[in-house]
Write an enzyme that holds these catalytic residues in place. Structure first.
Site, mmCIF file in Angstrom:
data_model
loop_
_atom_site.group_PDB
_atom_site.id
_atom_site.type_symbol
_atom_site.label_atom_id
_atom_site.label_comp_id
_atom_site.label_asym_id
_atom_site.label_seq_id
_atom_site.Cartn_x
_atom_site.Cartn_y
_atom_site.Cartn_z
ATOM 1 C CD GLU A 171 -2.995 -1.407 2.258
ATOM 2 O OE1 GLU A 171 -2.697 -0.411 3.333
ATOM 3 O OE2 GLU A 171 -3.511 -2.216 2.446
ATOM 4 C CG ASN A 213 -0.918 -6.964 -1.233
ATOM 5 O OD1 ASN A 213 -1.498 -7.610 -2.160
ATOM 6 N ND2 ASN A 213 -1.506 -6.749 0.016
ATOM 7 C CG HIS A 249 -10.183 -5.570 0.633
ATOM 8 N ND1 HIS A 249 -10.515 -6.835 1.366
ATOM 9 C CD2 HIS A 249 -9.073 -5.112 0.849
ATOM 10 C CE1 HIS A 249 -9.338 -7.093 1.801
ATOM 11 N NE2 HIS A 249 -8.244 -6.469 1.614
ATOM 12 C CD GLU A 278 -4.907 -7.682 1.709
ATOM 13 O OE1 GLU A 278 -5.849 -6.876 2.259
ATOM 14 O OE2 GLU A 278 -3.660 -7.337 1.681
ATOM 15 C CG ASP A 280 -12.939 -8.859 1.726
ATOM 16 O OD1 ASP A 280 -12.824 -7.726 0.782
ATOM 17 O OD2 ASP A 280 -12.699 -8.714 2.912
HETATM 18 O O1 9MR Z 1 -7.709 -7.984 8.455
HETATM 19 C C1 9MR Z 1 -6.849 -7.036 9.138
HETATM 20 C C2 9MR Z 1 -7.474 -6.549 10.378
HETATM 21 O O2 9MR Z 1 -7.481 -7.696 11.410
HETATM 22 C C3 9MR Z 1 -6.496 -5.517 10.896
HETATM 23 O O3 9MR Z 1 -7.060 -4.984 12.273
HETATM 24 C C4 9MR Z 1 -6.266 -4.384 9.938
HETATM 25 C C5 9MR Z 1 -5.368 -3.418 10.602
HETATM 26 O O4 9MR Z 1 -4.820 -2.601 9.562
HETATM 27 O O5 9MR Z 1 -5.540 -5.076 8.814
HETATM 28 C C6 9MR Z 1 -6.485 -5.868 8.156
HETATM 29 O O6 9MR Z 1 -5.664 -6.391 7.047
HETATM 30 C C7 9MR Z 1 -5.404 -5.373 6.102
HETATM 31 C C8 9MR Z 1 -4.241 -5.947 5.327
HETATM 32 O O7 9MR Z 1 -3.162 -6.042 6.016
HETATM 33 C C9 9MR Z 1 -3.739 -5.062 4.273
HETATM 34 N N1 9MR Z 1 -4.882 -4.477 3.318
HETATM 35 C C10 9MR Z 1 -6.189 -4.185 4.113
HETATM 36 C C11 9MR Z 1 -6.749 -5.391 5.007
HETATM 37 C C12 9MR Z 1 -8.076 -5.054 5.416
HETATM 38 O O8 9MR Z 1 -7.789 -3.667 6.073
#
Ligand code: 9MR
Length: 470
Positions: A171, A213, A249, A278, A280
């Site tokens: 990101e 990513n 997402h 990722e 969903d």
């Molecule tokens: O699913 C993850 C969640 O449990 C955490 O609280 C969050 C914190 O930043 O991160 C989520 O996963 C993220 C991933 O690491 C990067 N892309 C976005 C995902 C969803 O927020």
């Protein structure tokens, strides 16, 4: 063994009948003088993992270590998936909570579970503006750059040989129309922070695929154009990058873009793998199911789309549970989205294998190093050497019957010792060392090629690897 664990999940019963049909199909196609054969015309994977494997892809899920004691959760995980991504446990705040003090206990729980159950592991993530521990949030400049590179090196080294792909940088681009990098403490260390992270990751784990990513890069837009330009530049300058992850997402405000497949394809055309990392999709019923099918079909249509990971297992496991975005409901029951995903995996175009017409001579470079793969498989090896060691890359080519699994043997000279291997399961480290497929690369269509590698001390073998298919 990793390979048999996955293979045994429902494949064995169907194997001989399908293998016979497959051979017959290939034979008749070649007899008719056609150039392209399609393997496995009647796919019947009964789980996401086996159905994806039939198409040469992995199917993964984000996993939380604290849920590994939930029997429903683990039951679905072990049955349906052959790759895992730690949802939070490999992030910077989890692995280096105090500077220089690394904690891997929770990540190890996931990695150990995966390895014990024949699953590959995606590493997520080595360098990111978010989920930094407070000591890192407070750093800047050269000190931060060094701390980031040390983090990349330490974590990638600790997991060397156990990770099939690393999200090296996550990101790093801004949303909106600027095409700019995201402002962050890491970005302020200099625009070359991303390539520095990739170089450190390659040095630490030469066998892992190294990915960039991001989200909101799933269609062609200013942000994905900027990532595209970066990847193009990296490839041109030899910065080590192997793959791009598309988080995917989706919800009603941000649906699957119409040019999703085209966007994956244009990145693949740069010479990198693409992965859906990722996935969903908020929603329910038929609409949600159709969107999942669209994503799966897009991946299957792009030869370098190597796998799909959903961001959780049950809706209740999701980071946005209220949107019910996953494939299983809170009870662990399969949703219409699951069925659509499985059907799309099974119905997709089988892996195309280009077979030369009967009169065309076979390829001469590199020469086959074991008997032509008429029934089993062939293996050929290339090596990069340095003083005191080498990295070997071995190409396995399936014979006319395809493979459900393969084993290659390499006989090392005295004094040579394997120190790690990737994309394979190794037995032994000196003398004759055997390497077998792992979960996601055992099933090859006729003529299909896969690669694995190992690193060793000493000098490389003079002889060629052998290959046996199962
Ligand atoms: O699913 C993850 C969640 O449990 C955490 O609280 C969050 C914190 O930043 O991160 C989520 O996963 C993220 C991933 O690491 C990067 N892309 C976005 C995902 C969803 O927020």
């Amino acid at each position: 063994m990793i390979s048999s664990a996955v293979r045994d999940r429902g494949r064995t019963r169907a194997r001989s009948g399908r293998r016979a049909a497959l051979v017959a199909a290939v034979v008749s196609t070649v007899a008719a003088g056609m150039v392209v054969a399609f393997a496995g015309t009647a796919s019947a994977g009964t789980t996401l993992a086996t159905a994806a494997a039939e198409k040469g892809r992995y199917f993964g899920a984000a996993v939380a270590a604290h849920k590994l004691s939930d029997t429903t959760y683990v039951g679905i995980l072990n049955r349906e998936f052959n790759s895992v991504t730690p949802e939070n446990e490999m992030k910077i705040d989890a692995t280096e909570p105090q500077q220089g003090q690394f904690t891997f206990a929770n990540a190890d729980r996931i990695v150990n579970h995966a390895r014990a159950n024949g699953m590959a592991v995606r590493g997520h993530t080595l360098a990111w503006h978010s989920q930094q521990p407070s000591w890192m949030q407070n750093m800047s400049g050269t000190a931060l750059r060094q701390a980031m590179l040390n983090h990349v090196t330490q974590v990638a080294t600790y997991y060397r040989g156990k990770i099939h792909s690393w999200d090296v940088v996550n990101e790093a681009f801004a949303d909106g129309n600027t095409g700019a990098r995201r402002d962050s403490n890491l970005q302020r260390t200099g625009n070359d922070w991303i390539e520095a992270a990739f170089r450190a990751a390659r040095a630490a784990d030469p066998g892992a695929k190294l990915c960039y990513n991001d989200y909101n890069t799933d269609g062609q837009n200013a942000k994905s154009n900027a990532v595209y330009a970066m990847v193009q530049d990296f490839k041109a300058r030899g910065v080590p990058i192997d793959c791009v992850g598309f988080q995917s997402h989706f919800n009603s405000a941000s649906p699957v873009p119409a040019d999703y497949q085209a966007n994956l394809q244009r990145f693949a055309n740069l010479g990198v793998d693409v992965q859906i990392t990722e996935l969903d999709i908020e929603g329910s019923g038929t609409a949600q199911a159709n969107s999942y099918a669209t994503v799966v079909k897009a991946c299957l249509a792009v030869a370098r789309c190597t796998g799909i990971t959903v961001w959780g297992i049950r809706d209740t496991d999701s980071w946005r549970a209220s949107g019910t975005p996953l494939l299983f409901d809170g009870n662990g029951t399969k949703k219409p989205a699951y069925t659509a995903t499985l059907d799309a995996l099974n119905g997709g175009t089988p892996v195309p294998t280009t077979t030369p017409p009967p009169t065309t001579p076979g390829p001469t470079t590199p020469p086959p190093t074991s008997p032509p793969p008429s029934g089993g498989c062939a293996a050929s090896m290339t090596v990069q050497t340095w003083t005191g060691g080498f990295v070997a890359t071995i190409r396995v080519t399936a014979g006319a019957a395809g493979t459900n699994g393969w084993t290659t043997s390499v006989t090392l000279p005295s004094g040579a010792t394997v120190v790690n291997a990737w994309n394979s399961q190794r037995s032994g480290d000196t003398g004759t060392v055997r390497f077998s497929n792992v979960a996601y690369n055992g099933q090859l269509a006729p003529g299909q090629v896969t690669e694995f590698g190992f690193q060793a001390t000493g000098v490389p073998p003079a002889g060629s690897p052998s290959c046996a298919a199962s």
